[in-house]
Design an enzyme around this catalytic site. Structure first.
Site, mmCIF file in Angstrom:
data_model
loop_
_atom_site.group_PDB
_atom_site.id
_atom_site.type_symbol
_atom_site.label_atom_id
_atom_site.label_comp_id
_atom_site.label_asym_id
_atom_site.label_seq_id
_atom_site.Cartn_x
_atom_site.Cartn_y
_atom_site.Cartn_z
ATOM 1 C CG ASP A 1 -1.762 1.226 1.197
ATOM 2 O OD1 ASP A 1 -2.184 1.747 0.245
ATOM 3 O OD2 ASP A 1 -2.003 1.963 2.467
ATOM 4 N N GLY B 1 0.374 8.732 0.650
ATOM 5 C CA GLY B 1 1.060 10.164 0.636
ATOM 6 C C GLY B 1 1.952 10.174 1.677
ATOM 7 N NE ARG C 1 0.883 1.347 7.328
ATOM 8 C CZ ARG C 1 0.030 2.700 7.189
ATOM 9 N NH1 ARG C 1 -0.232 2.943 5.907
ATOM 10 N NH2 ARG C 1 0.271 3.413 8.212
ATOM 11 N N GLY D 1 -3.499 7.497 -6.644
ATOM 12 C CA GLY D 1 -3.560 7.934 -8.091
ATOM 13 C C GLY D 1 -4.375 7.016 -8.892
ATOM 14 N NE ARG D 2 -6.221 10.297 -10.673
ATOM 15 C CZ ARG D 2 -5.338 10.843 -9.417
ATOM 16 N NH1 ARG D 2 -6.118 10.359 -8.376
ATOM 17 N NH2 ARG D 2 -4.498 11.749 -9.708
ATOM 18 C CG ASP E 1 -5.156 4.981 -2.061
ATOM 19 O OD1 ASP E 1 -5.857 5.446 -2.791
ATOM 20 O OD2 ASP E 1 -4.255 5.742 -1.427
ATOM 21 N N GLY F 1 -4.187 12.055 2.438
ATOM 22 C CA GLY F 1 -5.282 12.564 1.604
ATOM 23 C C GLY F 1 -6.828 11.735 2.064
ATOM 24 C CB CYS G 1 -5.979 17.408 -6.803
ATOM 25 S SG CYS G 1 -7.518 18.547 -6.838
ATOM 26 C CD GLU H 1 -6.454 14.670 -0.876
ATOM 27 O OE1 GLU H 1 -6.997 13.472 -1.351
ATOM 28 O OE2 GLU H 1 -5.540 15.031 -1.369
HETATM 29 P P1 ADP Z 1 -0.960 7.201 3.837
HETATM 30 O O1 ADP Z 1 -1.832 6.099 3.300
HETATM 31 O O2 ADP Z 1 -1.592 8.563 3.355
HETATM 32 O O3 ADP Z 1 0.474 7.123 3.784
HETATM 33 P P2 ADP Z 1 -1.642 6.816 6.572
HETATM 34 O O4 ADP Z 1 -3.039 6.024 6.414
HETATM 35 O O5 ADP Z 1 -0.283 5.889 6.955
HETATM 36 O O6 ADP Z 1 -1.447 7.536 5.245
HETATM 37 O O7 ADP Z 1 -1.936 8.232 7.437
HETATM 38 C C1 ADP Z 1 -0.923 8.807 7.524
HETATM 39 C C2 ADP Z 1 -1.366 10.436 7.809
HETATM 40 O O8 ADP Z 1 -2.277 10.408 9.409
HETATM 41 C C3 ADP Z 1 -0.431 11.443 7.933
HETATM 42 O O9 ADP Z 1 -1.087 12.397 7.360
HETATM 43 C C4 ADP Z 1 -0.467 11.720 9.571
HETATM 44 O O10 ADP Z 1 -0.155 12.939 9.806
HETATM 45 C C5 ADP Z 1 -1.872 11.321 9.963
HETATM 46 N N1 ADP Z 1 -1.933 10.774 11.568
HETATM 47 C C6 ADP Z 1 -0.771 9.877 11.865
HETATM 48 N N2 ADP Z 1 -1.436 9.592 13.366
HETATM 49 C C7 ADP Z 1 -2.355 10.208 13.325
HETATM 50 C C8 ADP Z 1 -3.584 10.197 14.401
HETATM 51 N N3 ADP Z 1 -3.142 9.717 15.717
HETATM 52 N N4 ADP Z 1 -4.477 10.915 14.531
HETATM 53 C C9 ADP Z 1 -4.801 11.552 13.283
HETATM 54 N N5 ADP Z 1 -3.926 11.620 12.032
HETATM 55 C C10 ADP Z 1 -2.634 10.676 12.332
HETATM 56 C C1 BMX Z 2 -5.220 11.536 -3.202
HETATM 57 C C2 BMX Z 2 -5.091 10.743 -4.563
HETATM 58 C C3 BMX Z 2 -5.934 9.560 -4.556
HETATM 59 C C4 BMX Z 2 -5.976 8.827 -3.042
HETATM 60 C C5 BMX Z 2 -6.013 9.694 -1.923
HETATM 61 C C6 BMX Z 2 -5.784 8.834 -0.777
HETATM 62 C C7 BMX Z 2 -2.782 10.459 -5.736
HETATM 63 C C8 BMX Z 2 -1.552 10.123 -5.736
HETATM 64 N N1 BMX Z 2 -3.680 10.463 -4.628
HETATM 65 O O1 BMX Z 2 -6.492 12.191 -3.310
HETATM 66 O O2 BMX Z 2 -5.955 8.640 -5.525
HETATM 67 O O3 BMX Z 2 -6.915 7.693 -3.079
HETATM 68 O O4 BMX Z 2 -5.051 10.611 -1.989
HETATM 69 O O5 BMX Z 2 -4.704 8.682 -0.464
HETATM 70 O O6 BMX Z 2 -3.406 11.103 -6.739
HETATM 71 P P1 BMX Z 2 -3.620 8.225 0.910
HETATM 72 O O7 BMX Z 2 -2.413 9.208 0.903
HETATM 73 O O8 BMX Z 2 -4.423 9.259 1.906
HETATM 74 O O9 BMX Z 2 -3.785 7.187 1.261
HETATM 75 MG MG MG Z 3 -3.538 5.406 2.509
#
Ligand code: ADP
Ligand code: BMX
Ligand code: MG
Ligand code: CA
Length: 343
Positions: free
Chosen positions: A36, A39, A43, A99-100, A140, A168, A204, A211
């Site tokens: 996964d 942003g 993982r 992303g798309r 995702d 996001g 975006c 978002e």
């Molecule tokens: P991504 O899939 O986008 O990489 P994650 O699902 O791993 O993100 O979550 C990371 C985001 O969550 C970051 O923006 C971080 O600042 C936020 N975050 C991390 N821990 C917490 C929390 N305990 N409560 C709210 N937001 C959090």
């Molecule tokens: C953005 C966009 C979506 C994605 C969402 C959640 C990109 C790279 N991302 O809106 O496609 O589903 O973020 O992503 O275009 P996450 O980073 O919060 O997991």
């Molecule tokens: Mg995510």
């Protein structure tokens, strides 16, 4: 009373027949490698057929294409090696990414600034070649909804949506039991529903997207802004302000009576709620599942906004919090577990 002695006499140990034993063995050993890419984080996990995460690896998502590809391949190779010792037979790799995505080709077509250097990227060919395994790829949010359909609140539900909050906001949409991709693989980009003509700038490039109001990154931005103005910390906050400021600090501040933090969260909840009302009026699902880091915070306010703002016929639609540990990862695994065993 004859019942008790009889039960004792006929109480055999629970020996399973050979076919059930085979099925158990398959369910325990057949596994997927799930990836996964968000942003913030990358993982990778070994996931068995029943949806249990056997082992998980978490790294920051690198900022460049080369580093990201290198880290994905390295972590996947480590996981394949570990899977042998864990008695997991890897059937393939499922990749969830922002992303798309064209899932037929395994290509990321376009990404916002949330993931740099991530447009027109063929993920299937290099990863399949390097690991010698089949590879499936999808967005995702779409993966998150697949996980709810297979393992979560969406089991057996004909029409439902999921909204997942991380850096996001991602979305996934099941209509007539099927995942909707749209004409250019841009369906269910629910984070980019617009609720304002102006509003904060979104990664975006547009403005007023949910978002930009309600994601982890949006709340972090507001928390940092308050912190810089020395307006975040209030008495009773049990949070360490030496560690990086996140949305969690904002929530804690609001709970301890910080009216500025409360106003930010109110606006975020309204934006998300109104965005979800728009979804209800377009696809009329029977269920909305919230997941990700902010799901427990948003569940009640979103339900309230629906009651206040949706058309009467959509007001009773349920909003549930996901009970899955990692929806996007599990959905990535589900592509492998479902498609690799399809004959
Ligand atoms: P991504 O899939 O986008 O990489 P994650 O699902 O791993 O993100 O979550 C990371 C985001 O969550 C970051 O923006 C971080 O600042 C936020 N975050 C991390 N821990 C917490 C929390 N305990 N409560 C709210 N937001 C959090
Ligand atoms: C953005 C966009 C979506 C994605 C969402 C959640 C990109 C790279 N991302 O809106 O496609 O589903 O973020 O992503 O275009 P996450 O980073 O919060 O997991
Ligand atoms: Mg995510
Ligand atoms: Ca999506």
């Amino acid at each position: 009373d004859l019942e008790e002695p009889l039960q004792k006499t006929f109480c055999f140990p629970p020996v399973k027949d050979p076919i059930s034993q085979d099925i158990d063995h398959i369910l325990e050993t057949q596994s997927a490698l799930a990836v996964d890419l968000g942003g913030t984080n990358l993982r990778v996990a070994i996931v068995c057929m029943r949806g249990n995460i056997v082992k998980k690896y978490t790294e920051p998502n690198p900022k460049t294409f080369e580093e990201r590809m290198r880290l994905i391949l390295k972590t996947c190779k480590d996981a394949v090696r570990d899977a042998v010792h864990l008695n997991c037979r890897i059937l393939g790799v499922g990749i969830s990414t922002g992303g798309r995505v064209n899932p037929q080709e395994g290509i990321v077509l376009h990404s916002t600034k949330l993931i740099h250097e991530w447009s027109s990227v063929d993920l299937r060919t290099p990863i399949s070649d390097a690991l010698g395994l089949p590879v499936w790829v999808d967005n995702d949010g779409n993966c998150a909804v697949l996980a709810e359909k297979k393992f979560g609140h969406g089991r057996g539900v004909e029409n439902f949506v999921t909204v997942i909050t991380g850096t996001g906001i991602g979305g996934g949409l099941i209509h007539n039991h099927e995942l909707i991709h749209g004409s250019t693989f841009c369906a269910a980009e629910l984070g980019h529903i617009k609720v304002s003509l102006e509003g904060p700038e979104c990664s975006c490039g547009s403005q007023g997207c949910i978002e930009a109001f309600a994601s982890g990154m949006a709340l972090q931005r507001e928390a940092k802004r308050l912190h810089d103005e020395d307006l975040l910390k209030v008495e009773g906050m049990d949070m360490n302000l030496a560690e990086p400021i996140t949305a969690a600090h904002l929530i804690s501040a609001a709970r301890n009576g910080n009216s500025k933090a409360n106003a930010v969260l109110h606006k975020a909840s309204m934006a998300l709620g109104v965005g979800i009302v728009n979804i209800l009026h377009i696809v009329n699902p029977s269920l909305v599942i919230l997941s990700g880091v902010l799901a427990s915070y948003y569940q009640a306010p979103v339900q309230d906004v629906i009651k206040e703002r949706a058309l009467v016929s959509a007001q009773s639609i349920k909003v549930l919090k996901s009970d899955l540990e990692e929806p996007a990862l599990l959905g990535a695994a589900s592509m492998v577990l479902d498609y690799a065993t399809r004959r």
